[in-house]
Design a protein around this motif. Structure first.
Motif, PDB file in Angstrom:
ATOM      1  N   UNK A  28     -16.602 -28.017  32.125  1.00 53.35           N
ATOM      2  CA  UNK A  28     -16.482 -29.339  32.719  1.00 53.35           C
ATOM      3  C   UNK A  28     -15.895 -30.265  31.666  1.00 53.35           C
ATOM      4  N   UNK A  29     -14.927 -31.084  32.081  1.00 55.28           N
ATOM      5  CA  UNK A  29     -14.375 -32.092  31.186  1.00 55.28           C
ATOM      6  C   UNK A  29     -15.300 -33.297  31.211  1.00 55.28           C
ATOM      7  N   UNK A  30     -15.705 -33.734  30.029  1.00 54.29           N
ATOM      8  CA  UNK A  30     -16.607 -34.870  29.889  1.00 54.29           C
ATOM      9  C   UNK A  30     -15.917 -35.911  29.018  1.00 54.29           C
ATOM     10  N   UNK A  31     -15.896 -37.165  29.478  1.00 55.70           N
ATOM     11  CA  UNK A  31     -15.291 -38.254  28.707  1.00 55.70           C
ATOM     12  C   UNK A  31     -16.402 -39.116  28.132  1.00 55.70           C
ATOM     13  N   UNK A  32     -16.420 -39.219  26.800  1.00 53.50           N
ATOM     14  CA  UNK A  32     -17.385 -40.071  26.103  1.00 53.50           C
ATOM     15  C   UNK A  32     -16.631 -40.941  25.109  1.00 53.50           C
ATOM     16  N   UNK A  33     -16.888 -42.244  25.167  1.00 54.04           N
ATOM     17  CA  UNK A  33     -16.227 -43.221  24.288  1.00 54.04           C
ATOM     18  C   UNK A  33     -14.710 -43.062  24.311  1.00 54.04           C
ATOM     19  N   UNK A  34     -14.191 -42.813  25.500  1.00 53.56           N
ATOM     20  CA  UNK A  34     -12.742 -42.740  25.683  1.00 53.56           C
ATOM     21  C   UNK A  34     -12.115 -41.415  25.301  1.00 53.56           C
ATOM     22  N   UNK A  35     -12.877 -40.471  24.805  1.00 49.54           N
ATOM     23  CA  UNK A  35     -12.322 -39.172  24.412  1.00 49.54           C
ATOM     24  C   UNK A  35     -12.876 -38.082  25.326  1.00 49.54           C
ATOM     25  N   UNK A  36     -11.989 -37.206  25.779  1.00 42.33           N
ATOM     26  CA  UNK A  36     -12.399 -36.105  26.644  1.00 42.33           C
ATOM     27  C   UNK A  36     -12.706 -34.856  25.842  1.00 42.33           C
ATOM     28  N   UNK A  37     -13.694 -34.129  26.295  1.00 37.30           N
ATOM     29  CA  UNK A  37     -14.010 -32.848  25.666  1.00 37.30           C
ATOM     30  C   UNK A  37     -14.494 -31.892  26.748  1.00 37.30           C
ATOM     31  N   UNK A  38     -14.428 -30.598  26.429  1.00 33.09           N
ATOM     32  CA  UNK A  38     -14.879 -29.580  27.382  1.00 33.09           C
ATOM     33  C   UNK A  38     -16.287 -29.149  27.021  1.00 33.09           C
ATOM     34  N   UNK A  39     -17.106 -29.011  28.034  1.00 30.64           N
ATOM     35  CA  UNK A  39     -18.461 -28.494  27.852  1.00 30.64           C
ATOM     36  C   UNK A  39     -18.622 -27.276  28.751  1.00 30.64           C
ATOM     37  N   UNK A  40     -19.089 -26.207  28.175  1.00 30.13           N
ATOM     38  CA  UNK A  40     -19.337 -25.011  28.976  1.00 30.13           C
ATOM     39  C   UNK A  40     -20.581 -25.256  29.834  1.00 30.13           C
ATOM     40  N   UNK A  41     -20.546 -24.757  31.047  1.00 28.78           N
ATOM     41  CA  UNK A  41     -21.682 -24.880  31.958  1.00 28.78           C
ATOM     42  C   UNK A  41     -22.083 -23.469  32.394  1.00 28.78           C
ATOM     43  N   UNK A  42     -23.377 -23.226  32.541  1.00 26.86           N
ATOM     44  CA  UNK A  42     -23.816 -21.872  32.906  1.00 26.86           C
ATOM     45  C   UNK A  42     -23.476 -21.487  34.349  1.00 26.86           C
ATOM     46  N   UNK A  43     -23.369 -22.486  35.223  1.00 27.53           N
ATOM     47  CA  UNK A  43     -23.086 -22.219  36.634  1.00 27.53           C
ATOM     48  C   UNK A  43     -22.595 -23.511  37.285  1.00 27.53           C
ATOM     49  N   UNK A  44     -22.091 -23.358  38.500  1.00 30.66           N
ATOM     50  CA  UNK A  44     -21.605 -24.519  39.258  1.00 30.66           C
ATOM     51  C   UNK A  44     -22.331 -24.547  40.597  1.00 30.66           C
ATOM     52  N   UNK A  45     -23.139 -25.597  40.844  1.00 33.78           N
ATOM     53  CA  UNK A  45     -23.822 -25.697  42.136  1.00 33.78           C
ATOM     54  C   UNK A  45     -22.809 -25.915  43.269  1.00 33.78           C
ATOM     55  N   UNK A  46     -23.065 -25.262  44.397  1.00 31.56           N
ATOM     56  CA  UNK A  46     -22.249 -25.437  45.601  1.00 31.56           C
ATOM     57  C   UNK A  46     -23.217 -25.850  46.708  1.00 31.56           C
ATOM     58  N   UNK A  47     -23.363 -27.171  46.937  1.00 28.67           N
ATOM     59  CA  UNK A  47     -24.345 -27.666  47.907  1.00 28.67           C
ATOM     60  C   UNK A  47     -24.063 -27.173  49.330  1.00 28.67           C
ATOM     61  N   UNK A  48     -25.107 -27.072  50.120  1.00 31.29           N
ATOM     62  CA  UNK A  48     -24.976 -26.677  51.528  1.00 31.29           C
ATOM     63  C   UNK A  48     -24.127 -27.701  52.269  1.00 31.29           C
ATOM     64  N   UNK A  49     -23.203 -27.204  53.088  1.00 32.06           N
ATOM     65  CA  UNK A  49     -22.383 -28.070  53.916  1.00 32.06           C
ATOM     66  C   UNK A  49     -21.379 -28.920  53.147  1.00 32.06           C
ATOM     67  N   UNK A  50     -21.074 -28.571  51.925  1.00 27.30           N
ATOM     68  CA  UNK A  50     -20.168 -29.384  51.101  1.00 27.30           C
ATOM     69  C   UNK A  50     -19.097 -28.507  50.466  1.00 27.30           C
ATOM     70  N   UNK A  51     -18.147 -29.168  49.802  1.00 20.99           N
ATOM     71  CA  UNK A  51     -17.086 -28.471  49.073  1.00 20.99           C
ATOM     72  C   UNK A  51     -17.094 -28.926  47.620  1.00 20.99           C
ATOM     73  N   UNK A  52     -16.709 -28.028  46.729  1.00 18.46           N
ATOM     74  CA  UNK A  52     -16.547 -28.337  45.314  1.00 18.46           C
ATOM     75  C   UNK A  52     -15.069 -28.154  44.997  1.00 18.46           C
ATOM     76  N   UNK A  53     -14.453 -29.206  44.476  1.00 15.70           N
ATOM     77  CA  UNK A  53     -13.032 -29.174  44.115  1.00 15.70           C
ATOM     78  C   UNK A  53     -12.915 -29.103  42.600  1.00 15.70           C
ATOM     79  N   UNK A  54     -12.329 -28.047  42.098  1.00 16.92           N
ATOM     80  CA  UNK A  54     -12.102 -27.950  40.658  1.00 16.92           C
ATOM     81  C   UNK A  54     -10.767 -28.613  40.339  1.00 16.92           C
ATOM     82  N   UNK A  55     -10.689 -29.220  39.138  1.00 11.36           N
ATOM     83  CA  UNK A  55      -9.460 -29.903  38.733  1.00 11.36           C
ATOM     84  C   UNK A  55      -9.404 -29.962  37.209  1.00 11.36           C
TER      85      UNK A  55
END
Length: 186
Positions: free
Chosen positions: A109-136
């Motif tokens: 996941x790209x995370x922006x802190x104090x104007x700078x972006x960085x990548x953080x690894x995530x163990x999983x991606x929740x996919x809620x019921x009845x919803x969509x997850x758009x990666x970008x």
């Protein structure tokens, strides 16, 4: 049979005993039939309550489309993006992505802190019921380490693994960097 015996069995008292026996027999049969009838009614009531409580939901039903992978510069790592839809009533979770002949993948996941972006690894991606997850490129993505040699426009088989839905196989289209933000930008 003797006349005395015949007379005793044909007496009104004997006839009453026979009729009472039939009545008792019918009452016993009615009680015996009542037990399964009551058990069925209790079961149907329980199923109705279970359904109304939402516990009888449709399982997670995940589909994946709009699969893209960025054409890397040389041997650099790259990123892949997907649209994941869950039309079920139960949430699911993306737990792994497999790209053949790659050095591995990581959910990030790209995370922006104090104007700078960085990548953080995530163990999983929740996919809620009845919803969509758009990666970008500006949110969730799949980092592909040491990808195989890719050519613009080719399709690369990818397997996404979900906790509830299992494996979903798709073909990711190889696109130019900068065009992965929208499907129309290819």
């Amino acid at each position: 049979m003797s006349t005395a015996t015949r007379t005793a069995t044909d007496s009104p008292a004997a006839a009453g005993l026979r009729a009472g026996g039939r009545t008792a027999l019918l009452a016993g049969a009615a009680r015996a039939a009542l037990v399964p009838l009551l058990a069925s009614a209790v079961t149907l009531g329980g199923l109705g309550a279970w359904t109304l409580s939402g516990a009888a939901a449709r399982p997670a039903a995940v589909t994946v489309d709009d699969a893209r992978i960025l054409l890397p510069f040389g041997a650099d790592d790259t990123a892949a993006f997907f649209r994941i839809r869950n039309t079920g009533d139960v949430a699911d979770e993306l737990v792994d992505v497999e790209v053949p002949d790659a050095g591995g993948t990581m959910l990030s996941r790209t995370v922006v802190e104090r104007g700078a972006g960085s990548m953080r690894m995530v163990p999983s991606v929740p996919v809620p019921a009845g919803r969509a997850v758009e990666m970008s490129p500006h949110g969730l993505d799949v980092m592909v380490v040491r990808p195989p040699r890719l050519r613009l426009g080719e399709r690369l088989p990818v397997t996404l693994r979900f906790r509830e839905s299992g494996a979903v196989r798709v073909e990711a289209l190889v696109v130019r960097p900068g065009s992965a933000g929208t499907a129309a930008g290819r």
